[in-house]
Design a protein around this motif. Structure first.
Motif, PDB file in Angstrom:
ATOM      1  N   GLY A  43      41.148  45.227  42.627  1.00  0.00           N
ATOM      2  CA  GLY A  43      40.457  44.903  41.383  1.00  0.00           C
ATOM      3  C   GLY A  43      41.309  43.944  40.579  1.00  0.00           C
ATOM      4  O   GLY A  43      42.412  43.574  40.979  1.00  0.00           O
ATOM      5  N   ARG A  44      40.803  43.540  39.450  1.00  0.00           N
ATOM      6  CA  ARG A  44      41.530  42.597  38.587  1.00  0.00           C
ATOM      7  C   ARG A  44      42.765  43.244  37.973  1.00  0.00           C
ATOM      8  O   ARG A  44      43.797  42.599  37.810  1.00  0.00           O
ATOM      9  N   TYR A  45      42.684  44.532  37.651  1.00  0.00           N
ATOM     10  CA  TYR A  45      43.785  45.211  36.970  1.00  0.00           C
ATOM     11  C   TYR A  45      44.468  46.285  37.804  1.00  0.00           C
ATOM     12  O   TYR A  45      45.398  46.922  37.336  1.00  0.00           O
ATOM     13  N   GLY A  46      43.990  46.488  39.014  1.00  0.00           N
ATOM     14  CA  GLY A  46      44.595  47.545  39.817  1.00  0.00           C
ATOM     15  C   GLY A  46      43.943  47.657  41.177  1.00  0.00           C
ATOM     16  O   GLY A  46      43.215  46.766  41.619  1.00  0.00           O
ATOM     17  N   VAL A  47      44.195  48.774  41.824  1.00  0.00           N
ATOM     18  CA  VAL A  47      43.734  49.012  43.184  1.00  0.00           C
ATOM     19  C   VAL A  47      43.091  50.390  43.256  1.00  0.00           C
ATOM     20  O   VAL A  47      43.633  51.362  42.720  1.00  0.00           O
ATOM     21  N   LEU A  48      41.955  50.459  43.916  1.00  0.00           N
ATOM     22  CA  LEU A  48      41.324  51.737  44.218  1.00  0.00           C
ATOM     23  C   LEU A  48      41.759  52.124  45.615  1.00  0.00           C
ATOM     24  O   LEU A  48      41.570  51.363  46.567  1.00  0.00           O
ATOM     25  N   SER A  49      42.397  53.274  45.756  1.00  0.00           N
ATOM     26  CA  SER A  49      42.971  53.692  47.035  1.00  0.00           C
ATOM     27  C   SER A  49      42.281  54.960  47.525  1.00  0.00           C
ATOM     28  O   SER A  49      42.085  55.905  46.761  1.00  0.00           O
ATOM     29  N   LEU A  50      41.908  54.937  48.805  1.00  0.00           N
ATOM     30  CA  LEU A  50      41.283  56.089  49.440  1.00  0.00           C
ATOM     31  C   LEU A  50      42.001  56.373  50.743  1.00  0.00           C
ATOM     32  O   LEU A  50      42.217  55.471  51.547  1.00  0.00           O
ATOM     33  N   ALA A  73      32.233  50.610  46.994  1.00  0.00           N
ATOM     34  CA  ALA A  73      33.178  50.758  45.876  1.00  0.00           C
ATOM     35  C   ALA A  73      33.136  49.489  45.038  1.00  0.00           C
ATOM     36  O   ALA A  73      33.068  48.386  45.564  1.00  0.00           O
ATOM     37  N   SER A  74      33.154  49.671  43.729  1.00  0.00           N
ATOM     38  CA  SER A  74      33.107  48.487  42.870  1.00  0.00           C
ATOM     39  C   SER A  74      33.812  48.774  41.551  1.00  0.00           C
ATOM     40  O   SER A  74      34.049  49.923  41.192  1.00  0.00           O
ATOM     41  N   PHE A  75      34.126  47.713  40.874  1.00  0.00           N
ATOM     42  CA  PHE A  75      34.740  47.794  39.558  1.00  0.00           C
ATOM     43  C   PHE A  75      33.716  47.315  38.526  1.00  0.00           C
ATOM     44  O   PHE A  75      32.775  46.592  38.852  1.00  0.00           O
ATOM     45  N   ASP A  76      33.909  47.695  37.283  1.00  0.00           N
ATOM     46  CA  ASP A  76      33.039  47.239  36.204  1.00  0.00           C
ATOM     47  C   ASP A  76      33.142  45.721  36.038  1.00  0.00           C
ATOM     48  O   ASP A  76      34.147  45.111  36.406  1.00  0.00           O
ATOM     49  N   ASP A  77      32.104  45.123  35.423  1.00  0.00           N
ATOM     50  CA  ASP A  77      32.139  43.694  35.127  1.00  0.00           C
ATOM     51  C   ASP A  77      33.410  43.375  34.340  1.00  0.00           C
ATOM     52  O   ASP A  77      33.770  44.098  33.414  1.00  0.00           O
ATOM     53  N   GLY A  78      34.056  42.315  34.727  1.00  0.00           N
ATOM     54  CA  GLY A  78      35.293  41.900  34.076  1.00  0.00           C
ATOM     55  C   GLY A  78      36.533  42.473  34.721  1.00  0.00           C
ATOM     56  O   GLY A  78      37.632  41.971  34.525  1.00  0.00           O
ATOM     57  N   ALA A  79      36.383  43.548  35.491  1.00  0.00           N
ATOM     58  CA  ALA A  79      37.530  44.188  36.140  1.00  0.00           C
ATOM     59  C   ALA A  79      37.544  43.956  37.651  1.00  0.00           C
ATOM     60  O   ALA A  79      38.431  44.443  38.333  1.00  0.00           O
ATOM     61  N   PHE A  84      39.186  37.412  38.172  1.00  0.00           N
ATOM     62  CA  PHE A  84      40.522  36.910  37.837  1.00  0.00           C
ATOM     63  C   PHE A  84      40.424  35.604  37.060  1.00  0.00           C
ATOM     64  O   PHE A  84      39.652  34.710  37.413  1.00  0.00           O
ATOM     65  N   ASN A  85      41.181  35.499  35.975  1.00  0.00           N
ATOM     66  CA  ASN A  85      41.211  34.289  35.161  1.00  0.00           C
ATOM     67  C   ASN A  85      42.630  33.735  35.172  1.00  0.00           C
ATOM     68  O   ASN A  85      43.525  34.314  34.531  1.00  0.00           O
ATOM     69  N   ASP A  89      45.408  35.719  33.037  1.00  0.00           N
ATOM     70  CA  ASP A  89      45.927  36.818  33.859  1.00  0.00           C
ATOM     71  C   ASP A  89      47.273  36.465  34.492  1.00  0.00           C
ATOM     72  O   ASP A  89      47.486  35.326  34.914  1.00  0.00           O
ATOM     73  N   ALA A  90      48.161  37.457  34.541  1.00  0.00           N
ATOM     74  CA  ALA A  90      49.461  37.265  35.187  1.00  0.00           C
ATOM     75  C   ALA A  90      49.271  37.261  36.692  1.00  0.00           C
ATOM     76  O   ALA A  90      48.352  37.886  37.226  1.00  0.00           O
ATOM     77  N   GLN A  91      50.142  36.535  37.391  1.00  0.00           N
ATOM     78  CA  GLN A  91      50.115  36.548  38.840  1.00  0.00           C
ATOM     79  C   GLN A  91      51.530  36.434  39.360  1.00  0.00           C
ATOM     80  O   GLN A  91      52.412  35.907  38.685  1.00  0.00           O
ATOM     81  N   ALA A  92      51.722  36.952  40.555  1.00  0.00           N
ATOM     82  CA  ALA A  92      53.041  36.890  41.183  1.00  0.00           C
ATOM     83  C   ALA A  92      53.398  35.431  41.462  1.00  0.00           C
ATOM     84  O   ALA A  92      52.535  34.624  41.796  1.00  0.00           O
TER      85      ALA A  92
END
Length: 94
Positions: A43-50, A73-79, A84-85, A89-92
């Motif tokens: 996701g934009r702000y994190g990871v969904l892990s299963l 599996a999905s994230f909300d709009d914007g996430a 990614f902007n 948004d920060a990036q490595a």
């Protein structure tokens, strides 16, 4: 616990922004090897892990279930990963 090897090598699915891999594990007291199947949806702000845990003889069934999960599996709009902007948004940097 002994790592026998890959049950499935890591693969990235650009459509679902998911990374999937699975390990074949042997516990010394078990009759069957253990399957540790890992699905990570980005996701934009994190990871969904299963993590799906089963026995190696269920690899086909677990693979199907993991793929279905990654597709739904999905994230909300914007996430979402695709939201990614680069301007905000920060990036490595590597």
């Amino acid at each position: 616990i002994t790592l026998v090897g890959w049950a499935e090598r890591p693969v990235y699915d650009a459509r679902t922004h998911s990374v999937v891999w699975a390990q074949n594990l042997r516990f010394s007291d078990a009759d069957k090897n253990t399957l540790n199947y890992d699905v990570r949806t980005l996701g934009r702000y994190g990871v969904l892990s299963l993590n799906l845990i089963s026995t190696m003889d269920k690899l086909g069934e677990v693979r199907v279930a993991a793929k279905q999960f990654a597709q739904h599996a999905s994230f909300d709009d914007g996430a979402r990963y695709g939201d990614f902007n680069p301007d905000t948004d920060a990036q490595a940097e590597y």
